[in-house]
Design a protein around this motif. Sequence first.
Motif, PDB file in Angstrom:
ATOM      1  N   TYR A   1      37.643  40.680  29.627  1.00 40.31           N
ATOM      2  CA  TYR A   1      38.953  40.756  30.275  1.00 40.31           C
ATOM      3  C   TYR A   1      39.772  39.535  29.867  1.00 40.31           C
ATOM      4  CZ  TYR A   1      37.783  44.488  33.623  1.00 40.31           C
ATOM      5  OH  TYR A   1      37.448  45.676  34.209  1.00 40.31           O
TER       6      TYR A   1
ATOM      7  N   GLY B   1      43.515  35.696  33.925  1.00 42.48           N
ATOM      8  CA  GLY B   1      44.838  35.521  34.509  1.00 42.48           C
ATOM      9  C   GLY B   1      45.057  34.027  34.688  1.00 42.48           C
TER      10      GLY B   1
ATOM     11  N   SER C   1      40.641  33.779  37.037  1.00 37.52           N
ATOM     12  CA  SER C   1      40.840  35.081  37.678  1.00 37.52           C
ATOM     13  C   SER C   1      40.783  36.221  36.663  1.00 37.52           C
ATOM     14  CB  SER C   1      42.187  35.110  38.415  1.00 37.52           C
ATOM     15  OG  SER C   1      43.255  35.180  37.502  1.00 37.52           O
ATOM     16  N   PHE C   2      40.290  37.368  37.144  1.00 39.67           N
ATOM     17  CA  PHE C   2      40.170  38.562  36.315  1.00 39.67           C
ATOM     18  C   PHE C   2      40.620  39.770  37.136  1.00 39.67           C
ATOM     19  CE2 PHE C   2      36.999  35.504  34.963  1.00 39.67           C
ATOM     20  CZ  PHE C   2      37.241  35.423  33.596  1.00 39.67           C
ATOM     21  N   ALA C   3      41.573  40.536  36.589  1.00 36.87           N
ATOM     22  CA  ALA C   3      42.055  41.758  37.250  1.00 36.87           C
ATOM     23  C   ALA C   3      41.130  42.896  36.823  1.00 36.87           C
ATOM     24  CB  ALA C   3      43.495  42.030  36.852  1.00 36.87           C
TER      25      ALA C   3
ATOM     26  N   ARG D   1      44.447  38.867  47.313  1.00 36.62           N
ATOM     27  CA  ARG D   1      43.826  39.988  46.598  1.00 36.62           C
ATOM     28  C   ARG D   1      42.480  39.632  45.970  1.00 36.62           C
ATOM     29  NH1 ARG D   1      48.886  43.258  43.896  1.00 36.62           N
ATOM     30  NH2 ARG D   1      50.405  42.804  45.523  1.00 36.62           N
ATOM     31  N   MET D   2      41.766  38.689  46.556  1.00 39.93           N
ATOM     32  CA  MET D   2      40.464  38.269  46.027  1.00 39.93           C
ATOM     33  C   MET D   2      39.345  38.693  46.978  1.00 39.93           C
ATOM     34  SD  MET D   2      41.323  34.283  45.431  1.00 39.93           S
ATOM     35  CE  MET D   2      42.942  33.762  44.911  1.00 39.93           C
TER      36      MET D   2
ATOM     37  N   ASN E   1      33.239  43.641  40.763  1.00 42.79           N
ATOM     38  CA  ASN E   1      34.194  43.123  41.740  1.00 42.79           C
ATOM     39  C   ASN E   1      33.746  43.500  43.148  1.00 42.79           C
ATOM     40  OD1 ASN E   1      34.983  45.823  42.093  1.00 42.79           O
ATOM     41  ND2 ASN E   1      37.140  45.302  42.198  1.00 42.79           N
TER      42      ASN E   1
ATOM     43  N   THR F   1      37.624  47.295  47.112  1.00 41.40           N
ATOM     44  CA  THR F   1      39.065  47.566  47.130  1.00 41.40           C
ATOM     45  C   THR F   1      39.731  46.904  48.333  1.00 41.40           C
ATOM     46  OG1 THR F   1      38.683  49.632  48.327  1.00 41.40           O
ATOM     47  CG2 THR F   1      38.822  49.766  45.920  1.00 41.40           C
TER      48      THR F   1
ATOM     49  N   ILE G   1      44.009  49.001  46.081  1.00 40.18           N
ATOM     50  CA  ILE G   1      43.863  48.378  44.759  1.00 40.18           C
ATOM     51  C   ILE G   1      42.460  47.780  44.609  1.00 40.18           C
ATOM     52  CG2 ILE G   1      46.320  47.798  44.596  1.00 40.18           C
ATOM     53  CD1 ILE G   1      45.344  44.806  45.110  1.00 40.18           C
TER      54      ILE G   1
ATOM     55  N   GLU H   1      40.693  41.508  42.842  1.00 37.22           N
ATOM     56  CA  GLU H   1      40.507  40.622  41.696  1.00 37.22           C
ATOM     57  C   GLU H   1      39.206  39.842  41.865  1.00 37.22           C
ATOM     58  OE1 GLU H   1      43.728  37.992  40.876  1.00 37.22           O
ATOM     59  OE2 GLU H   1      45.162  39.603  40.477  1.00 37.22           O
TER      60      GLU H   1
ATOM     61  N   TRP I   1      37.697  36.175  41.191  1.00 38.32           N
ATOM     62  CA  TRP I   1      37.944  34.770  40.865  1.00 38.32           C
ATOM     63  C   TRP I   1      36.584  34.098  40.764  1.00 38.32           C
ATOM     64  CZ3 TRP I   1      42.828  31.753  41.263  1.00 38.32           C
ATOM     65  CH2 TRP I   1      43.949  32.587  41.198  1.00 38.32           C
TER      66      TRP I   1
END
Length: 244
Positions: free
Chosen positions: A80, A83, A120-122, A155-156, A213, A216, A232, A235, A237
């Motif tokens: 990936y 970020g 960070s990785f989406a 969002r982690m 991950n 959601t 979603i 993410e 981290w």
Amino acid sequence: DENGPLMVLLETFYPNAEIRYTTDGSEPTYGSTLYEQPFALEGNIDLKAAAFKDGKILGKVTNKPLYGNLLAGKPFTVNYTMGWTGDIFGDNDVLGADKTTFGLTNGKRGNNASYTPWSSFAIVEGKDLEFIVHLDKPTEVRKVVFGSLFNPAMRMLPAGGVAVEVSADGQQYTQIAKKVLKHDCPETGRIAFTDSIEFEPTQATFLKVKIKNGGTLRNGVNFEKNNGPEVIPAELWIDEIEAY
């Protein structure tokens, strides 16, 4: 040397001062080891250093736990794009200046206090983060340790699982361990979790760590509502992937 050991470099702003240091967490004194040149980071150390002049300490003692492991200082690849990109060797250096290790193999673990050392990785659903390091020669590995960050408002979520694979040639990989990760998380806040996975000592020239991950998150429930989808993928981290 990109393939050499991770080196510990100490500097002071005081002109004509000496640096004295310890590696066991004890307070440095004028009788402590004199820093003369960078030294290799071997094993986990609790580094404390201070500047001295004419036998007297100047300023404050600097403390930094450092983690010397099989991956420290080694370049790596990930599947990936990063970020946010973590810190590097020196706390005062420019972020992202070290193109080989970034924040994942530089011997410094992230914590709750700052986002700086984390990367960070989406994550896309169904596609784990894959981290690969070439160990240069067949090396015995028995344990992998890594950190992940919880902060749903940003969002982690911490990692939901980890698998370890080894290879002799970087082409054919064999999975040697897999683990589902459970974390006791509150609804809000920021927590740094450290997870580990242990296995029978195994020879590896290439090491692959696959990290899932944490699941959601719900738009407007776990984080501030926006015009995006209702649910979603969280993410990832990550900081300081270590092998022993």
